[in-house]
Design a protein around this motif. Structure first.
Motif, PDB file in Angstrom:
ATOM      1  N   MET A   1       0.818  -0.923   0.134  1.00 20.04           N
ATOM      2  CA  MET A   1      -0.023  -0.065   0.049  1.00 20.04           C
ATOM      3  C   MET A   1       0.667   1.180   0.041  1.00 20.04           C
ATOM      4  N   GLU A   2       0.630   2.183  -0.633  1.00 26.15           N
ATOM      5  CA  GLU A   2       0.961   3.515  -1.277  1.00 26.15           C
ATOM      6  C   GLU A   2       0.907   4.336  -0.399  1.00 26.15           C
ATOM      7  N   GLU A   3       1.708   5.128   0.032  1.00 23.68           N
ATOM      8  CA  GLU A   3       1.505   6.340   1.266  1.00 23.68           C
ATOM      9  C   GLU A   3       2.320   7.899   0.478  1.00 23.68           C
ATOM     10  N   THR A   4       1.632   8.796   0.536  1.00 28.43           N
ATOM     11  CA  THR A   4       1.530   9.891  -0.419  1.00 28.43           C
ATOM     12  C   THR A   4       2.231  11.593   0.872  1.00 28.43           C
ATOM     13  N   GLY A   5       1.956  10.929   1.396  1.00 28.30           N
ATOM     14  CA  GLY A   5       2.766  11.703   2.946  1.00 28.30           C
ATOM     15  C   GLY A   5       2.689  11.183   4.469  1.00 28.30           C
ATOM     16  N   GLY A   6       3.403  12.236   5.164  1.00 30.85           N
ATOM     17  CA  GLY A   6       4.300  11.681   6.227  1.00 30.85           C
ATOM     18  C   GLY A   6       4.965  10.762   6.506  1.00 30.85           C
ATOM     19  N   ALA A   7       5.061  10.455   7.680  1.00 28.67           N
ATOM     20  CA  ALA A   7       6.456   9.963   7.898  1.00 28.67           C
ATOM     21  C   ALA A   7       6.556   7.974   7.496  1.00 28.67           C
ATOM     22  N   SER A   8       7.436   7.210   6.933  1.00 23.93           N
ATOM     23  CA  SER A   8       6.800   6.372   6.900  1.00 23.93           C
ATOM     24  C   SER A   8       7.658   5.074   6.194  1.00 23.93           C
ATOM     25  N   ALA A   9       7.781   3.639   6.262  1.00 24.04           N
ATOM     26  CA  ALA A   9       8.588   3.001   6.486  1.00 24.04           C
ATOM     27  C   ALA A   9       8.276   2.243   5.671  1.00 24.04           C
ATOM     28  N   TYR A  10       9.149   2.079   4.974  1.00 19.98           N
ATOM     29  CA  TYR A  10       8.796  -0.036   3.863  1.00 19.98           C
ATOM     30  C   TYR A  10       6.916   0.486   3.226  1.00 19.98           C
ATOM     31  N   GLY A  11       6.904   1.446   2.415  1.00 18.49           N
ATOM     32  CA  GLY A  11       5.971   1.394   2.063  1.00 18.49           C
ATOM     33  C   GLY A  11       4.701   2.050   2.580  1.00 18.49           C
ATOM     34  N   SER A  13       2.571   4.200   5.386  1.00 18.36           N
ATOM     35  CA  SER A  13       2.583   5.375   7.472  1.00 18.36           C
ATOM     36  C   SER A  13       3.345   4.726   8.728  1.00 18.36           C
ATOM     37  N   LEU A  14       3.833   5.287   9.482  1.00 18.40           N
ATOM     38  CA  LEU A  14       4.037   4.370  10.743  1.00 18.40           C
ATOM     39  C   LEU A  14       3.118   4.485  11.228  1.00 18.40           C
ATOM     40  N   ALA A  15       3.447   3.136  12.619  1.00 17.63           N
ATOM     41  CA  ALA A  15       1.968   3.077  13.312  1.00 17.63           C
ATOM     42  C   ALA A  15       1.636   4.356  13.875  1.00 17.63           C
ATOM     43  N   GLY A  16       0.542   4.463  14.400  1.00 18.78           N
ATOM     44  CA  GLY A  16      -0.959   4.899  15.000  1.00 18.78           C
ATOM     45  C   GLY A  16      -1.993   5.696  14.010  1.00 18.78           C
ATOM     46  N   LEU A  96       0.343  -4.231   8.024  1.00 20.92           N
ATOM     47  CA  LEU A  96       1.802  -3.569   7.594  1.00 20.92           C
ATOM     48  C   LEU A  96       1.838  -1.997   8.680  1.00 20.92           C
ATOM     49  N   PRO A  97       0.888  -1.623   7.980  1.00 24.63           N
ATOM     50  CA  PRO A  97       0.394   0.095   8.410  1.00 24.63           C
ATOM     51  C   PRO A  97       0.733   0.254  10.293  1.00 24.63           C
ATOM     52  N   PHE A  98       0.474  -0.803  10.331  1.00 23.91           N
ATOM     53  CA  PHE A  98      -0.271  -1.237  12.595  1.00 23.91           C
ATOM     54  C   PHE A  98       1.352  -1.310  12.729  1.00 23.91           C
ATOM     55  N   MET A  99       2.186  -2.125  12.235  1.00 28.07           N
ATOM     56  CA  MET A  99       3.361  -2.224  12.939  1.00 28.07           C
ATOM     57  C   MET A  99       4.837  -1.454  13.441  1.00 28.07           C
ATOM     58  N   SER A 100       5.346  -1.332  14.532  1.00 24.68           N
ATOM     59  CA  SER A 100       5.731  -0.076  15.224  1.00 24.68           C
ATOM     60  C   SER A 100       7.056  -0.981  14.710  1.00 24.68           C
ATOM     61  N   ARG A 105       8.737  -4.892   9.620  1.00 25.93           N
ATOM     62  CA  ARG A 105       7.670  -4.819   8.324  1.00 25.93           C
ATOM     63  C   ARG A 105       9.042  -4.990   7.500  1.00 25.93           C
ATOM     64  N   LYS A 106      10.411  -4.762   7.334  1.00 32.17           N
ATOM     65  CA  LYS A 106      11.675  -5.106   6.279  1.00 32.17           C
ATOM     66  C   LYS A 106      11.031  -7.193   6.155  1.00 32.17           C
ATOM     67  N   TYR A 107      10.864  -7.627   7.085  1.00 32.20           N
ATOM     68  CA  TYR A 107      10.834  -9.008   6.907  1.00 32.20           C
ATOM     69  C   TYR A 107       9.443  -9.313   6.086  1.00 32.20           C
ATOM     70  N   ALA A 108       8.480  -8.513   6.417  1.00 31.14           N
ATOM     71  CA  ALA A 108       6.983  -9.270   6.005  1.00 31.14           C
ATOM     72  C   ALA A 108       7.458  -8.124   4.547  1.00 31.14           C
TER      73      ALA A 108
END
Length: 248
Positions: A1-11, A13-16, A96-100, A105-108
């Protein structure tokens, strides 16, 4: 899933953040994964229901692809596993977005990349096997030709969809490595050539000469009664000039 803004990791957004179903299903990767799920369902369901027929001279059923049971078994196995894998990876895309942890995320993403790449190759083998065995099938009496052609066609379509999923997973992995490797704060190296920054240059120091302060007595001040008089040596008391020793 692609995110267009905000802090992200591996495509992702960060958890929360919350989960938006309509935004999720409009992303390219889930759409292609759903198509792969449908194509796998068509392949193994077609072969499982119409892939085996018996000849007029025998009651034993045979595979419609040149009576090669291995071809039907291979296509069915690949289709079933791909069907289940699509469901599992769809759930992983949601979670995936709920992984802190960026490591999780890298392993997934690595699991998605490896599985998609392997299944792209296995679908290619499945297409070549079914196409070659169907080309060798000369007696098509009583064989559901549409079912055979559908299995071959959707095997070919699966190569494309799983190849696209491999590309998406590879792009997500590369982007994630770059995002994780970028530090959030980097301290500037010390500049040994300039003693002070221009904005913090110290002002010049000009010391003033020291002048001792003189103190004068206040006029009309009361003398100090406790002050001792200056020291004078004790002199001998003057002899009494009129004293005459008695005479005996």
């Amino acid at each position: 899933m692609e995110e267009t803004g905000g802090a992200s990791a591996y495509g992702a957004s960060l958890a929360g953040g919350g989960f938006d179903f309509f935004t999720f299903v409009r992303q390219p990767q889930p759409i292609v994964r759903i198509l792969s799920w449908i194509f796998a369902l068509v392949v193994f369901a077609t072969i499982a229901t119409e892939g085996y027929v018996n000849t007029p001279l025998s009651v034993e059923v045979k595979c419609i692809f040149n009576q090669n049971d291995s071809a039907c078994h291979y296509a069915t196995g690949i289709g079933v596993i791909a069907f289940l894998a699509c469901v599992a990876f769809l759930m992983l895309d949601v979670y995936l977005p709920f992984m802190s942890s960026a490591q999780e995320r890298k392993y997934a993403v690595m699991a998605d990349l490896g599985f998609s790449g392997v299944w792209s190759f296995l679908w290619f083998v499945c297409f070549c096997l079914l196409a070659s065995q169907w080309a060798k099938t000369h007696d098509v009496n009583g064989i559901p030709e549409d079912a055979a052609r559908a299995a071959v066609a959707f095997s070919f379509f699966s190569i494309a969809t799983w190849g696209i999923l491999t590309y998406f997973a590879l792009s997500r992995f590369r982007r994630g490595v770059n995002e994780v490797s970028i530090p959030t704060y980097t301290e500037a190296p010390p500049d040994h050539h300039t003693p002070y920054p221009p904005t913090y240059a110290p002002t010049s120091y000009n010391p003033t000469p020291y002048a001792p302060t003189t103190y004068t007595a206040y006029p009309g001040s009361v003398p100090d009664m406790h002050q001792q008089p200056p020291f004078t040596p004790n002199s001998q008391p003057p002899a009494d000039a009129g004293y005459q020793p008695p005479s005996y």
